[in-house]
Write a protein that holds these residues in place. Structure first.
Motif, mmCIF file in Angstrom:
data_model
loop_
_atom_site.group_PDB
_atom_site.id
_atom_site.type_symbol
_atom_site.label_atom_id
_atom_site.label_comp_id
_atom_site.label_asym_id
_atom_site.label_seq_id
_atom_site.Cartn_x
_atom_site.Cartn_y
_atom_site.Cartn_z
ATOM 1 N N THR A 155 21.469 19.206 15.978
ATOM 2 C CA THR A 155 21.165 20.223 14.972
ATOM 3 C C THR A 155 19.662 20.202 14.700
ATOM 4 O OG1 THR A 155 21.391 18.763 13.062
ATOM 5 C CG2 THR A 155 23.424 19.788 13.912
ATOM 6 N N GLU A 156 19.233 21.035 13.747
ATOM 7 C CA GLU A 156 17.811 21.028 13.372
ATOM 8 C C GLU A 156 17.388 19.669 12.835
ATOM 9 O OE1 GLU A 156 19.518 23.576 11.050
ATOM 10 O OE2 GLU A 156 19.669 24.933 12.754
ATOM 11 N N LYS A 157 18.333 18.908 12.303
ATOM 12 C CA LYS A 157 18.054 17.583 11.741
ATOM 13 C C LYS A 157 18.097 16.482 12.801
ATOM 14 C CE LYS A 157 20.393 18.889 7.473
ATOM 15 N NZ LYS A 157 21.516 18.537 6.594
ATOM 16 N N GLY A 158 18.421 16.824 14.041
ATOM 17 C CA GLY A 158 18.607 15.828 15.096
ATOM 18 C C GLY A 158 20.082 15.672 15.397
ATOM 19 N N TRP A 159 20.438 14.571 16.030
ATOM 20 C CA TRP A 159 21.834 14.330 16.384
ATOM 21 C C TRP A 159 22.625 13.971 15.138
ATOM 22 C CZ3 TRP A 159 24.221 15.524 20.744
ATOM 23 C CH2 TRP A 159 23.438 15.758 21.883
ATOM 24 N N GLU A 160 23.731 14.684 14.927
ATOM 25 C CA GLU A 160 24.621 14.397 13.808
ATOM 26 C C GLU A 160 26.000 14.067 14.352
ATOM 27 O OE1 GLU A 160 24.484 16.789 10.297
ATOM 28 O OE2 GLU A 160 22.524 17.600 10.827
#
Length: 151
Positions: free
Chosen positions: A103-108
């Motif tokens: 995601t925009e936040k990195g790997w979730e």
């Protein structure tokens, strides 16, 4: 669409329910709908429920569901906490699916609770049902003691 003879030859290689399950998750990770459908029984009553989705019944509906998912790319899913109930002709596996997405936040990471049902056929072990429900944001151990639940 894969030739039915190819599907049967691929499925015949599945000599255990565990092999079929491993191939199911490999097909998810590769986003390969033909490989995925080669694992399913050729029966009008096969059924699949994706988290939060409707029940899809029959090979055509199951295929369409996976095609819609794979249109967004492969699914980075691995299984943990496998519980098995197996007989000579049927296997039910309760698993925790660990799903990872960029995601925009990195790997979730998210967890999904799933039940996979397999039957032994003349063409090897084939999937007849996959039912996945939204899990929790964190992985939790199995609960073996009764708790107050709605259902």
């Amino acid at each position: 669409m894969t030739d039915p003879r190819t599907r049967q030859a691929q499925a015949a290689l599945m000599s255990t329910a565990d092999e079929t399950e491993a191939s199911f998750y490999e097909a998810l990770q590769q986003g390969d709908v033909d490989r995925m459908m080669a694992l399913w029984a050729d029966d009008d009553e096969v059924a699949c429920v994706h988290p939060g989705g409707p029940r899809m019944v029959g090979p055509g509906a199951v295929r369409a569901g996976f095609e819609a998912i794979f249109a967004h790319g492969p699914v980075h899913a691995t299984i943990e906490h496998v519980r098995r109930l197996e007989t000579a002709v049927c296997a039910v596996h309760h698993v925790t699916e660990k799903i990872q997405a960029l995601t925009e936040k990195g790997w979730e990471t998210a967890y999904v609770m799933a039940t996979n049902v397999y039957v032994r056929t003349g063409h090897g072990w084939r999937m007849v049902a996959h039912h996945a429900s939204p899990g929790l944001p964190n992985d939790l151990p199995d609960i073996s003691e009764p708790r107050n639940m709605l259902h």
